[in-house]
Design a protein around this motif. Sequence first.
Motif, PDB file in Angstrom:
ATOM      1  N   GLY A   1       1.285   5.489  -0.968  1.00  0.00           N
ATOM      2  CA  GLY A   1       1.181   6.245  -2.196  1.00  0.00           C
ATOM      3  C   GLY A   1      -0.125   7.038  -2.282  1.00  0.00           C
ATOM      4  N   PRO A   2      -0.477   7.540  -3.493  1.00  0.00           N
ATOM      5  CA  PRO A   2      -1.708   8.364  -3.661  1.00  0.00           C
ATOM      6  C   PRO A   2      -2.995   7.619  -3.321  1.00  0.00           C
ATOM      7  N   ASP A   3      -3.045   6.298  -3.570  1.00  0.00           N
ATOM      8  CA  ASP A   3      -4.270   5.552  -3.302  1.00  0.00           C
ATOM      9  C   ASP A   3      -4.611   5.539  -1.817  1.00  0.00           C
ATOM     10  N   SER A   4      -3.603   5.401  -0.947  1.00  0.00           N
ATOM     11  CA  SER A   4      -3.874   5.371   0.491  1.00  0.00           C
ATOM     12  C   SER A   4      -4.287   6.732   1.029  1.00  0.00           C
TER      13      SER A   4
ATOM     14  N   GLY B   1       0.828  -1.206   0.000  1.00  0.00           N
ATOM     15  CA  GLY B   1       0.000   0.000   0.000  1.00  0.00           C
ATOM     16  C   GLY B   1       0.856   1.246   0.000  1.00  0.00           C
TER      17      GLY B   1
ATOM     18  N   ASN C   1      -6.513   8.745  -0.281  1.00  0.00           N
ATOM     19  CA  ASN C   1      -7.955   8.891  -0.445  1.00  0.00           C
ATOM     20  C   ASN C   1      -8.759   7.945   0.430  1.00  0.00           C
ATOM     21  N   LYS C   2      -8.117   6.956   1.019  1.00  0.00           N
ATOM     22  CA  LYS C   2      -8.822   6.005   1.865  1.00  0.00           C
ATOM     23  C   LYS C   2      -9.048   6.610   3.238  1.00  0.00           C
TER      24      LYS C   2
END
Length: 386
Positions: free
Chosen positions: A329-332, A327, A334-335
């Motif tokens: 990076g940018p994806d985490s 995990g 937004n979570k």
Amino acid sequence: MASESNISLRGLFINALQDASRTFKMSTIEDETQELIVSSLANLKKVAQGVELAGVFSPNETLEDLSTAHLPFLLVDYVLAEMEGRMRAVDGPERMKSLTNSQRHLHAFLRRLRQYDVVPEEEKKAFSKKASEVRDPTARRELKIKQYKTEKEIRSRLEAIGERRGQTGDPNGFNDDLELVASMLLATSADEQQRDDEDDETLRETYLLALRLMWVQAQTLLESMDLELELLRNAPPPAPQRPESEQDTDNTWRLDPSIPRGGPDGKGPLMDSSGRILRPFTILPGVASSERARFQGEVFRPDHRLPSMSIDEYLEEENRRGNIITGGGPDSLNKPTTSEQLQLDSEMDGMLQGELKEEEKRQKDETWAQYTDLHPKGEGNTMNTG
């Protein structure tokens, strides 16, 4: 003794001492060393014969009756013993003969010093026992220390007299005691030629200290020679040598007689019909010796541990164990966080999971409220004011 004869004997003795002192810096097996030893022995025997013919020493004399110029000739037997002990020997009996001659001269040297009572009683008492004959380790160590201190005291007194008479050199700095005696006699000989008013008492004391030092060394030499002679007497006799012709023709005594090669190329049959081995062979490792072959293969290898898997295999195994964090990076970004996710789950009305999450959120808030009541804001940051 006449003056001319005295000078001649003294010159021969100095030449013998110079040759003898040079041998201690060379190997005894060299021919040049043996030539110097033979030359020194020849001069020493001439000196001993001249001293005997001139009647320099008499059994009716005491040490006070013996002139200072004759004192150095008491060392002739000691130097003879040193040179006899350095003679080259090719076998045990010849070495035993050299040691026996050397011991004979040493005993003559000791008898002469005992006749004139040169050595004080304290030094005689210190060397009354041989260190090799003392069985108790503590007593043997104390005896060696006492003997070493006695020798060191004599050397210190020689050094002090040498400095007082203007001579250079430390008695402990010479390669051997014979070199010390040679340098001392040469220095005193030069002094006597340059200065006729030399203090006879100081010169006499120098000679007597040298005699006492050689007496100490004679005790050590006799002890070491006794041990060497005992080893030589108990040594097994040399094996008889077989004639060269007999060694070339007679092979019946050999345990490994020549083995037929089974053909001119050595590739014939391994055994004949009666089971006799016809040529050498090598037993290769089979199933029964596989474990031995494996151990043999592990003998010659690097002393560090080699990797047992590749990098990809290692990463795959670590990922399987859960040791790799995934995990980020940018994806985490937004979570939702754990607190935000708990808030969302608690708002699920009419569902059991929503009620459970709401109770979990309430307990979490209550715990945080109790913590903030017990620990006001800024409680830990006192800025060193107590």
